[in-house]
Scaffold this motif. Structure first.
Motif, short mmCIF file in Angstrom:
data_model
loop_
_atom_site.label_atom_id
_atom_site.label_comp_id
_atom_site.label_asym_id
_atom_site.label_seq_id
_atom_site.Cartn_x
_atom_site.Cartn_y
_atom_site.Cartn_z
N ARG A 77 11.30 5.08 -3.88
CA ARG A 77 11.30 3.63 -3.99
C ARG A 77 11.00 3.04 -2.62
NH1 ARG A 77 10.41 4.44 -8.49
NH2 ARG A 77 11.93 4.62 -10.15
N VAL A 78 10.18 2.01 -2.61
CA VAL A 78 9.78 1.35 -1.36
C VAL A 78 10.31 -0.08 -1.38
CG1 VAL A 78 7.82 0.59 0.05
CG2 VAL A 78 7.72 2.79 -1.18
N SER A 79 11.04 -0.43 -0.34
CA SER A 79 11.57 -1.79 -0.26
C SER A 79 11.16 -2.43 1.06
CB SER A 79 13.09 -1.78 -0.41
OG SER A 79 13.68 -1.06 0.63
N PHE A 80 10.94 -3.73 0.99
CA PHE A 80 10.60 -4.48 2.19
C PHE A 80 10.79 -5.99 2.01
CE2 PHE A 80 6.80 -4.57 -0.33
CZ PHE A 80 6.27 -5.83 -0.12
N THR B 236 2.89 -4.22 -8.41
CA THR B 236 2.41 -3.97 -7.05
C THR B 236 0.95 -4.37 -6.89
OG1 THR B 236 4.02 -2.19 -6.77
CG2 THR B 236 2.12 -2.19 -5.27
N VAL B 237 0.12 -4.04 -7.87
CA VAL B 237 -1.30 -4.41 -7.83
C VAL B 237 -1.46 -5.93 -7.80
CG1 VAL B 237 -3.45 -4.41 -9.16
CG2 VAL B 237 -2.18 -2.28 -8.85
N LEU B 238 -0.70 -6.62 -8.64
CA LEU B 238 -0.80 -8.08 -8.66
C LEU B 238 -0.33 -8.70 -7.35
CD1 LEU B 238 0.38 -8.79 -12.32
CD2 LEU B 238 -1.95 -8.95 -11.40
N ARG B 239 0.75 -8.19 -6.79
CA ARG B 239 1.24 -8.71 -5.50
C ARG B 239 0.22 -8.44 -4.39
NH1 ARG B 239 7.32 -9.08 -4.88
NH2 ARG B 239 8.12 -8.97 -7.00
N GLU C 168 7.50 3.31 -13.70
CA GLU C 168 6.41 3.47 -12.73
C GLU C 168 5.19 2.65 -13.13
OE1 GLU C 168 7.00 4.91 -9.88
OE2 GLU C 168 8.97 5.58 -10.58
N THR C 169 4.89 2.61 -14.40
CA THR C 169 3.74 1.84 -14.89
C THR C 169 3.94 0.35 -14.62
OG1 THR C 169 3.28 3.49 -16.59
CG2 THR C 169 2.33 1.31 -16.91
N MET C 170 5.13 -0.16 -14.93
CA MET C 170 5.41 -1.58 -14.69
C MET C 170 5.42 -1.89 -13.19
SD MET C 170 5.41 -2.94 -17.57
CE MET C 170 5.94 -4.56 -17.12
N SER D 54 0.83 -1.20 0.00
CA SER D 54 0.00 0.00 0.00
C SER D 54 0.87 1.26 0.00
CB SER D 54 -0.92 -0.02 1.21
OG SER D 54 -1.71 1.13 1.26
N ILE D 55 1.93 1.24 0.80
CA ILE D 55 2.87 2.36 0.83
C ILE D 55 3.55 2.51 -0.52
CG2 ILE D 55 5.06 3.17 1.84
CD1 ILE D 55 4.04 1.83 4.50
N ARG D 56 3.92 1.39 -1.13
CA ARG D 56 4.54 1.43 -2.47
C ARG D 56 3.57 2.02 -3.49
NH1 ARG D 56 7.20 -3.91 -4.14
NH2 ARG D 56 8.93 -3.05 -2.94
N GLN D 57 2.32 1.63 -3.39
CA GLN D 57 1.31 2.15 -4.33
C GLN D 57 1.20 3.67 -4.22
OE1 GLN D 57 -0.28 0.22 -6.55
NE2 GLN D 57 -1.30 1.97 -7.43
N ARG D 58 1.20 4.18 -3.00
CA ARG D 58 1.14 5.64 -2.81
C ARG D 58 2.39 6.33 -3.36
NH1 ARG D 58 -1.37 4.00 2.02
NH2 ARG D 58 0.51 4.28 3.27
N ALA D 59 3.54 5.71 -3.18
CA ALA D 59 4.79 6.28 -3.70
C ALA D 59 4.77 6.32 -5.22
CB ALA D 59 5.99 5.48 -3.20
N ILE D 60 4.28 5.27 -5.84
CA ILE D 60 4.17 5.23 -7.30
C ILE D 60 3.24 6.33 -7.79
CG2 ILE D 60 3.32 3.88 -9.26
CD1 ILE D 60 4.26 1.35 -7.68
#
Length: 115
Positions: A40-43, A88-91, A81-83, A18-24
């Protein structure tokens, strides 16, 4: 729900995704902003380590991208960003379905035990 390493890891992954989605979304909205550096969000590595330790709980790390910049100082790449958004959506969908399936299994087991 009963807490397990799996459910904790899935919840952590959902939070981080969710955090990655907001960053994108922020990166895309600033694609033409001079001097803006993509986030960039890493975890994932930390999550793997946490699961191996028996915890499953992690916090996402948000960092500035070190990718090269254009002449205006911006380094957002719309294709990247699109990729990343699609990935991210699929994960997120996968993790949400897994958590939902786990909850369903627990509910079914409780229902059978009380019958």
């Amino acid at each position: 729900m009963l807490e397990s390493v799996t459910s904790t890891a899935l919840s952590s992954a959902l939070d981080a995704l969710s955090i990655r989605q907001r960053a994108i979304a922020e990166n895309i909205s600033n694609v033409n902003t001079p001097g803006y550096h993509a986030k960039r969000v890493s975890f994932e590595k930390e999550l793997t380590t946490a699961v191996e330790r028996g915890s499953g709980s992690v916090e996402a790390v948000v960092q500035r991208s070190l990718e090269p910049t254009r002449l205006n100082g911006n380094n957002v790449n719309l294709d990247t960003e699109t990729m990343s958004n699609i990935d991210t959506v699929l994960r997120y969908q996968f993790a949400a379905q897994a958590l939902s399936g786990q909850a369903s299994s627990i509910t079914k087991a409780i229902g059978q035990a009380s019958a």
